[in-house]
Design an enzyme around this catalytic site. Structure first.
Site, mmCIF file in Angstrom:
data_model
loop_
_atom_site.group_PDB
_atom_site.id
_atom_site.type_symbol
_atom_site.label_atom_id
_atom_site.label_comp_id
_atom_site.label_asym_id
_atom_site.label_seq_id
_atom_site.Cartn_x
_atom_site.Cartn_y
_atom_site.Cartn_z
ATOM 1 N N SER A 1 0.825 -1.201 0.000
ATOM 2 C CA SER A 1 0.000 0.000 0.000
ATOM 3 C C SER A 1 0.861 1.253 0.000
ATOM 4 C CB SER A 1 -0.920 0.008 1.233
ATOM 5 O OG SER A 1 -1.877 -1.020 1.159
ATOM 6 N N GLY B 1 -12.779 -1.611 4.177
ATOM 7 C CA GLY B 1 -11.889 -2.763 4.032
ATOM 8 C C GLY B 1 -10.443 -2.323 4.029
ATOM 9 N N ASP C 1 -18.792 -5.067 9.488
ATOM 10 C CA ASP C 1 -18.843 -5.913 8.299
ATOM 11 C C ASP C 1 -19.381 -5.086 7.141
ATOM 12 O OD1 ASP C 1 -19.369 -7.753 6.282
ATOM 13 O OD2 ASP C 1 -20.132 -9.288 7.640
ATOM 14 N N LYS D 1 -9.639 0.014 -1.847
ATOM 15 C CA LYS D 1 -8.367 -0.349 -2.471
ATOM 16 C C LYS D 1 -8.189 -1.860 -2.388
ATOM 17 C CE LYS D 1 -4.632 0.085 -0.142
ATOM 18 N NZ LYS D 1 -4.317 -1.366 -0.067
ATOM 19 N N HIS E 1 -11.695 -6.573 -6.163
ATOM 20 C CA HIS E 1 -11.132 -7.731 -6.862
ATOM 21 C C HIS E 1 -11.180 -9.015 -6.024
ATOM 22 C CE1 HIS E 1 -6.582 -7.326 -5.534
ATOM 23 N NE2 HIS E 1 -7.371 -7.565 -4.513
#
Length: 390
Positions: A211, A235, A278, A292, A296
């Site tokens: 990152s 996240g 969550d 980020k 995916h």
């Protein structure tokens, strides 16, 4: 130190492929001899990442750097600096066999010199290999200014827990809804990490260091943080990304949002608040949001659910920033393709529905969640910031 472009070659498109010679369309040469050596070497390519992992665990790259800028050193010189190898008289010989493969793969530079040694009372001239750092391996040496290297990221992707998943890769073809990681370990990857502190740390450390280098590139080519007052990192792991953004733009109030077991080990950062929850249940309110390397990880249905949760918590005019390596429409033997294709296979092995996507596929996700505009901003070698506007 390598440039950002060189850093983003980490996912496999560097000169590691130099060990594979040209394979022709024919199975036989002009004299009828099969190209067995070339074909067989494809199966042996696992030796390269395993040799690389051993070198990282042995601290080889940092040891070479301590000999000085542009140093060229022998395996015996490197082994002499390894405390755990001092009692092994064959340490240098075995280390040399590891390093020469990394040299042939251009992960290290390799050259040969002559030196005289005494053998049975006679002076004998022998050839000795000398090794140095390349642009690729410079990324594996902690930087002086912040101690960052890509070692932690590569140790995660080559961890036995991850590699075991690839032994089950064929099951995704043979069995519907099969996930190799779950077949190998009997649990989803994030559930597994929640109960295995070692793996949780390996994962968090790997994501954190990558990152840092990614945001160095983002800051160079993206100015969308300038007018922000608040940013919620959805996240966001242990908060590395949002902490870097807040450090660069101190007027931004940063919020890091992730699962409780992740937040429990997150360090405190100036200007950043940690919130546990969550994201598939509910996302906290925020003026702007960051995702980020999150989308995916999931299939389309889960991504749309998450994006709808983000949409519901955004004000009108708010935006979500997506940071991902994007699949190019035309694939080739280049960093842009490999930076998406290799993690795409990793995602297929680790996470249900996880995959890399094209710009148009991200646009489809945004529209399905209710966003009215998609703006892609290319950063480097396939890395993009994609804005979803409400």
């Amino acid at each position: 130190m390598a440039t950002n472009g060189e850093i983003f070659n980490t996912y496999g498109h560097n000169r590691q492929t130099a060990t594979v010679t040209k394979i022709t369309a024919s199975n036989e040469s002009s004299n009828g001899v099969c190209y067995l050596s070339e074909t067989a070497n494809l199966g042996k390519l696992i030796c390269i990442p395993m040799a690389l992992r051993a070198a990282m665990e042995l601290n080889v790259f940092q040891l070479i750097s301590k000999f000085g800028t542009d140093a060229k050193v022998s395996a015996s010189e490197i082994a002499s600096k390894m405390p755990n190898a001092k009692n092994n008289p064959e340490a240098a010989m075995y280390l040399d066999r590891i390093l020469r493969l990394l040299g042939a793969s251009s992960i290290l530079s390799v050259s040969t010199t002559k030196k005289s040694i005494n053998r049975g009372g006679d002076d004998v001239v022998v050839h000795e290999k000398l090794y140095g750092l390349t642009n690729s391996s410079c990324c594996l040496v902690p930087r002086q200014e912040d101690g960052v290297s890509l070692v932690e990221e590569l140790l995660f992707t080559s961890d036995k827990v991850v590699v075991d998943s690839f032994f089950k890769l064929k099951c995704v073809v043979e069995e519907k809804d099969s996930v190799p990681f779950e077949v190998a370990h009997g649990a989803k990857i994030f559930e597994y990490a929640a109960t295995e502190p070692r793996m949780n740390q390996v994962f968090n450390d790997g994501m954190a260091v990558f990152s840092i280098v990614v945001f160095e590139a983002v800051f160079r080519f993206y100015d969308g943080f300038l007018d922000m007052k608040e940013l919620l990192d959805v996240g966001g792991g242990i908060g590395t990304s949002v902490s870097k953004i807040v450090a660069k733009y101190p007027l931004i109030r940063g919020v890091n949002f992730d699962l409780p077991h992740v937040i429990s080990v997150a360090p405190q950062y100036p200007g950043v608040e940690h919130v546990a929850g969550d994201m598939f249940e509910e996302v906290p309110k925020g003026q702007n949001m960051l995702l980020k390397w999150v989308l995916h990880d999931w299939g389309d249905e889960r991504c749309v659910k998450l994006l709808k949760n983000c949409w519901n918590s955004l004000p009108v005019g708010g935006k979500v920033l997506i940071i991902e390596f994007v699949l190019p429409n035309e694939l080739g033997n280049n960093a842009e393709s490999f930076n998406a294709l290799i993690p795409d296979l990793l995602l297929m092995a680790l996470n249900p529905g996880g995959k890399e996507r094209t710009i148009s596929e991200y646009d489809d996700l945004g529209k399905a969640a209710g966003f009215i505009k998609t703006i892609p901003i290319p950063i480097s070698n396939g890395l993009h910031v994609i804005e979803f506007h409400k």
